[in-house]
Structure formats: structure tokens, C-alpha cells
Design an enzyme around this catalytic site. Structure first.
Site, PDB file in Angstrom:
ATOM      1  N   GLN A 193      -2.138   6.675  -1.679  1.00  0.00           N
ATOM      2  CA  GLN A 193      -2.459   7.844  -0.866  1.00  0.00           C
ATOM      3  C   GLN A 193      -1.265   8.807  -0.808  1.00  0.00           C
ATOM      4  O   GLN A 193      -0.110   8.380  -0.980  1.00  0.00           O
ATOM      5  CB  GLN A 193      -2.825   7.445   0.588  1.00  0.00           C
ATOM      6  CG  GLN A 193      -4.248   6.963   0.768  1.00  0.00           C
ATOM      7  CD  GLN A 193      -4.402   5.461   0.574  1.00  0.00           C
ATOM      8  OE1 GLN A 193      -3.464   4.694   0.813  1.00  0.00           O
ATOM      9  NE2 GLN A 193      -5.569   5.041   0.112  1.00  0.00           N
ATOM     10  N   ASN A 239      -6.611  10.427  -0.564  1.00  0.00           N
ATOM     11  CA  ASN A 239      -6.688   9.283  -1.471  1.00  0.00           C
ATOM     12  C   ASN A 239      -6.252   9.666  -2.876  1.00  0.00           C
ATOM     13  O   ASN A 239      -6.152  10.853  -3.213  1.00  0.00           O
ATOM     14  CB  ASN A 239      -8.138   8.759  -1.521  1.00  0.00           C
ATOM     15  CG  ASN A 239      -8.500   7.945  -0.302  1.00  0.00           C
ATOM     16  OD1 ASN A 239      -7.710   7.153   0.205  1.00  0.00           O
ATOM     17  ND2 ASN A 239      -9.715   8.164   0.194  1.00  0.00           N
ATOM     18  N   ASN A 292     -14.813   1.900   2.698  1.00  0.00           N
ATOM     19  CA  ASN A 292     -13.811   0.904   2.312  1.00  0.00           C
ATOM     20  C   ASN A 292     -14.455  -0.466   2.448  1.00  0.00           C
ATOM     21  O   ASN A 292     -15.106  -0.737   3.474  1.00  0.00           O
ATOM     22  CB  ASN A 292     -12.594   1.020   3.244  1.00  0.00           C
ATOM     23  CG  ASN A 292     -11.970   2.403   3.188  1.00  0.00           C
ATOM     24  OD1 ASN A 292     -11.223   2.728   2.273  1.00  0.00           O
ATOM     25  ND2 ASN A 292     -12.276   3.254   4.168  1.00  0.00           N
ATOM     26  N   ASN A 310     -12.308   5.891   9.872  1.00  0.00           N
ATOM     27  CA  ASN A 310     -12.818   5.926   8.497  1.00  0.00           C
ATOM     28  C   ASN A 310     -13.799   4.763   8.351  1.00  0.00           C
ATOM     29  O   ASN A 310     -13.759   3.806   9.094  1.00  0.00           O
ATOM     30  CB  ASN A 310     -11.666   5.848   7.480  1.00  0.00           C
ATOM     31  CG  ASN A 310     -10.808   4.598   7.647  1.00  0.00           C
ATOM     32  OD1 ASN A 310     -10.887   3.888   8.642  1.00  0.00           O
ATOM     33  ND2 ASN A 310      -9.990   4.315   6.647  1.00  0.00           N
ATOM     34  N   HIS A 342     -15.760   1.431   7.235  1.00  0.00           N
ATOM     35  CA  HIS A 342     -15.447   0.113   6.683  1.00  0.00           C
ATOM     36  C   HIS A 342     -16.671  -0.790   6.715  1.00  0.00           C
ATOM     37  O   HIS A 342     -17.389  -0.823   7.716  1.00  0.00           O
ATOM     38  CB  HIS A 342     -14.337  -0.566   7.495  1.00  0.00           C
ATOM     39  CG  HIS A 342     -12.987   0.040   7.275  1.00  0.00           C
ATOM     40  ND1 HIS A 342     -12.123  -0.417   6.299  1.00  0.00           N
ATOM     41  CD2 HIS A 342     -12.372   1.093   7.876  1.00  0.00           C
ATOM     42  CE1 HIS A 342     -11.022   0.317   6.334  1.00  0.00           C
ATOM     43  NE2 HIS A 342     -11.142   1.247   7.271  1.00  0.00           N
ATOM     44  N   GLY A 362      -4.415  -1.021   6.172  1.00  0.00           N
ATOM     45  CA  GLY A 362      -4.201  -1.182   7.613  1.00  0.00           C
ATOM     46  C   GLY A 362      -5.483  -1.016   8.409  1.00  0.00           C
ATOM     47  O   GLY A 362      -5.829  -1.854   9.246  1.00  0.00           O
ATOM     48  N   SER A 363      -6.220   0.066   8.123  1.00  0.00           N
ATOM     49  CA  SER A 363      -7.482   0.264   8.857  1.00  0.00           C
ATOM     50  C   SER A 363      -8.476  -0.823   8.473  1.00  0.00           C
ATOM     51  O   SER A 363      -9.313  -1.227   9.287  1.00  0.00           O
ATOM     52  CB  SER A 363      -8.054   1.656   8.566  1.00  0.00           C
ATOM     53  OG  SER A 363      -8.220   1.864   7.153  1.00  0.00           O
ATOM     54  N   CYS A 398      -5.367   6.333   8.019  1.00  0.00           N
ATOM     55  CA  CYS A 398      -4.631   5.439   7.115  1.00  0.00           C
ATOM     56  C   CYS A 398      -3.622   4.677   7.969  1.00  0.00           C
ATOM     57  O   CYS A 398      -2.630   5.262   8.419  1.00  0.00           O
ATOM     58  CB  CYS A 398      -3.926   6.226   6.007  1.00  0.00           C
ATOM     59  SG  CYS A 398      -3.019   5.156   4.863  1.00  0.00           S
ATOM     60  N   GLY A 399      -3.918   3.401   8.180  1.00  0.00           N
ATOM     61  CA  GLY A 399      -3.112   2.601   9.116  1.00  0.00           C
ATOM     62  C   GLY A 399      -1.726   2.281   8.569  1.00  0.00           C
ATOM     63  O   GLY A 399      -0.706   2.487   9.251  1.00  0.00           O
ATOM     64  N   ASN A 442       0.905  -1.165   0.000  1.00  0.00           N
ATOM     65  CA  ASN A 442       0.000   0.000   0.000  1.00  0.00           C
ATOM     66  C   ASN A 442       0.930   1.198   0.000  1.00  0.00           C
ATOM     67  O   ASN A 442       1.676   1.388   0.971  1.00  0.00           O
ATOM     68  CB  ASN A 442      -0.878  -0.069   1.245  1.00  0.00           C
ATOM     69  CG  ASN A 442      -1.867   1.062   1.390  1.00  0.00           C
ATOM     70  OD1 ASN A 442      -2.304   1.318   2.501  1.00  0.00           O
ATOM     71  ND2 ASN A 442      -2.245   1.731   0.318  1.00  0.00           N
TER      72      ASN A 442
HETATM   73  N1  LIG Z   1      -8.975   4.617   1.526  1.00  0.00           N
HETATM   74  C1  LIG Z   1      -9.079   4.961   2.948  1.00  0.00           C
HETATM   75  C2  LIG Z   1      -7.833   5.758   3.398  1.00  0.00           C
HETATM   76  C3  LIG Z   1      -6.563   4.907   3.357  1.00  0.00           C
HETATM   77  C4  LIG Z   1      -6.674   3.709   4.263  1.00  0.00           C
HETATM   78  C5  LIG Z   1      -5.664   2.588   4.032  1.00  0.00           C
HETATM   79  N2  LIG Z   1      -4.660   2.815   3.034  1.00  0.00           N
HETATM   80  C6  LIG Z   1      -5.056   2.133   5.350  1.00  0.00           C
HETATM   81  O1  LIG Z   1      -3.919   1.614   5.358  1.00  0.00           O
HETATM   82  O2  LIG Z   1      -5.762   2.242   6.397  1.00  0.00           O
HETATM   83  C7  LIG Z   1     -10.337   5.809   3.174  1.00  0.00           C
HETATM   84  O3  LIG Z   1     -10.798   6.427   2.211  1.00  0.00           O
HETATM   85  O4  LIG Z   1     -10.834   5.830   4.306  1.00  0.00           O
END
Ligand SMILES: N[C@H](CCC[C@H](N)C(=O)O)C(=O)O
Length: 275
Positions: A45, A65, A191, A158, A160, A219-220, A74-75, A12
Site C-alpha cells: 500500500q 492499494n 479482503n 473496509n 472483510h 491489521g484490519s 489500513c491497520g 505488510n
Molecule cells: N487491502 C485493504 C487495505 C489495506 C489493509 C491492510 N494492509 C491492513 O493492515 O489493514 C483494503 O483494500 O481494504
């Protein structure tokens, strides 16, 4: 001219800017161009490392993003954030306090070189996700395409949604992912994770990310899948999450407790950008 660092957490990938020592003001069009893998640098990102706003924080952390949308979590980026500030000499402490729009993250350097992130306390109330639903539940449904989809939902800062699948390799990530990402049930989009249970401490996961599409790791999303799995009685802490780009380790002691995510962060190259 802007200096940037290209980094990734399990594939990522990110363009990271030191916005403490340089002024970084990018329009959504510039962000989209920068994230483009043919006309720009290419990334999932863009991360900004800023001076703190809260007095007891080390930094403020902004996340954009690939589609230019600004988000609050963003984890994988948080682990890269910790590596970045150490490598740049911006902060040499083992524990780093970082604020995002969603709240406080604690980033901890481990002796083994990996990083543990306290991702904060997950929130389940539909209004907090946000999700349009009559009441909170461990299972929601949404009609999309020609099917009814069942999912768990949680905010990690965020939104999910997490769907079960018997095999991530054949899960409908490319079709159901975009349908649910922008489904009317999610006022701020979402997500979309596809989770395959291996055993109570081990899952496989693919994530169609809001604003970026499928990524090699989220990550998240790994935190969200572990939390939803524990809430649904399918999983027990700790949970190993195998993503296409590699594995993350998630710990969560239950409602009201923070989610801890551990994994690697990698610096790929440094560059300069003429805007
Ligand atoms: N696309 C996610 C942000 C990046 C999360 C992801 N890259 C992570 O590692 O948590 C959102 O719109 O909430």
C-alpha cells in the site's frame, strides 16, 4: 522530486509520503508503478500523511492499494503512520487523532515501543460491509469455483470476509482468495481472511487482501478475524493473531465497542522519487 519512507508492519509494507510538507498528487497509474516490485519501489500500500480536515484531528490519512484503488482503512499502516509522524517531528504526542474516509482512528505510542490503534467500532449490517445478503448473520455462504464457502463478514472501515480453516499453511488462499475478493457478493470487493483456531485466545491467520493479494500481515484483517471469531462464539478477548509476518494483539469488548490492535511498526529506508 518526492521524498518517501519505506516502512512495514509485520512485513505488510508501505511507501509513506509526508503530504503535509510536500504536494503529493499521484495518478492510479503512477501508484501502480510505484507499488510494482520490479519497475517501482515495491509495496502493498501507499500511505499519505496529510494535514487534518477535521478541526480536532492531528492528520488526515489516505490509503491506496498496489492496484491503485483508494481505500478507507489500513491497520498495519496506521501503526507505521504513528511512527512516521514521530520520527519526522510532525507530532510528538503519545496519542494521535487521525481521520480516514471511514472515520476516526486513535494511535497510541506505548512505553514498550509498540503502537496501539483504536480501529473504531466494527459494523455488521450487510449494507455497511458492504455485502449482498438478505439479512445480517454470523455465517454467510457464497458459491465460488466448485464449492460453497461459509464465512463471517464485518467492516473494520473496509470489507472483510473470514473463513475457517483447519490449517492456514494448506488453506486455499491463492485460489479461493481471489475468487471471493472479487465475488459478486461484495459490491466493493473484499479482503479474505483464512482463520485457524489454536485456542479461545489464539488464532493463526492468512489474508488475501483486496487490491494487493496475499500479504505477510493485515491489521484490519486481524481485527476482523478476532471480531468474527468472538461473534461466532469461538474466541474470547484478547486474541493473539499469528500472521506469516508476526503477531498482533486484538482486544474487543463486544458490540458497540471499538477494536484495539497492538503491534510493531518499522522504518526500513528513506528515499526520493523522480516522477
Ligand atoms: N487491502 C485493504 C487495505 C489495506 C489493509 C491492510 N494492509 C491492513 O493492515 O489493514 C483494503 O483494500 O481494504
Amino acid at each position: 522530486m518526492l521524498r518517501f519512507t519505506k516502512m512495514h508492519g509485520l512485513g505488510n509494507d508501505f511507501v509513506v509520503f509526508d503530504a503535509v510538507n510536500q504536494t503529493v498528487a499521484l495518478t492510479p497509474d503512477q501508484l501502480r508503478q510505484l507499488a510494482d516490485r520490479h519497475f517501482g519501489i515495491g509495496c502493498d500500500q501507499i500511505l499519505l500523511v496529510q494535514a487534518p480536515i477535521q478541526p480536532d484531528a492531528h492528520f488526515h490519512y489516505r490509503i491506496f492499494n498496489a492496484d491503485g484503488s483508494e481505500v478507507s482503512q489500513c491497520g498495519n499502516g496506521a501503526r507505521c503512520f504513528a511512527r512516521f509522524v514521530r520520527e519526522k517531528g510532525l507530532c510528538l504526542e503519545d496519542e494521535i487523532r487521525v481521520d480516514t474516509r471511514a472515520g476516526r482512528l486513535l494511535l497510541r505510542h506505548r512505553p514498550d515501543g509498540q503502537i496501539t490503534v483504536d480501529m473504531g467500532v466494527p459494523r455488521f449490517a450487510p449494507a455497511d460491509i458492504p455485502l449482498k445478503a438478505e439479512q445480517e448473520s454470523v455465517h454467510y455462504t457464497a458459491a465460488a469455483g466448485s464449492a460453497i464457502h461459509r464465512f463471517g463478514a464485518v467492516s473494520m472501515g473496509n470489507p472483510h470476509a473470514v473463513l475457517p480453516t483447519d490449517d492456514v499453511d494448506t488453506a486455499p488462499v491463492d485460489t479461493v482468495g481471489p475468487l471471493l475478493e472479487s465475488h459478486a457478493s461484495f459490491p466493493e470487493r473484499a479482503n479474505i481472511g483464512f482463520m485457524q483456531k489454536i485456542d479461545a485466545h489464539h488464532i493463526r491467520l492468512r489474508v488475501y487482501e483486496r487490491g494487493s493479494g496475499e500479504t505477510l500481515a493485515c491489521g484490519s484483517g486481524a481485527c476482523a478475524a478476532a471480531v468474527v471469531g468472538i461473534e461466532q462464539g469461538l474466541l474470547q478477548t484478547p486474541v493473539r493473531v499469528d500472521l506469516p509476518g508476526g503477531s498482533l494483539y486484538i482486544e474487543w469488548q463486544g458490540r458497540g465497542a471499538p477494536v484495539l490492535m497492538s503491534g510493531p511498526a518499522t522504518t526500513v529506508f528513506e528515499g526520493t522519487l523522480e516522477l
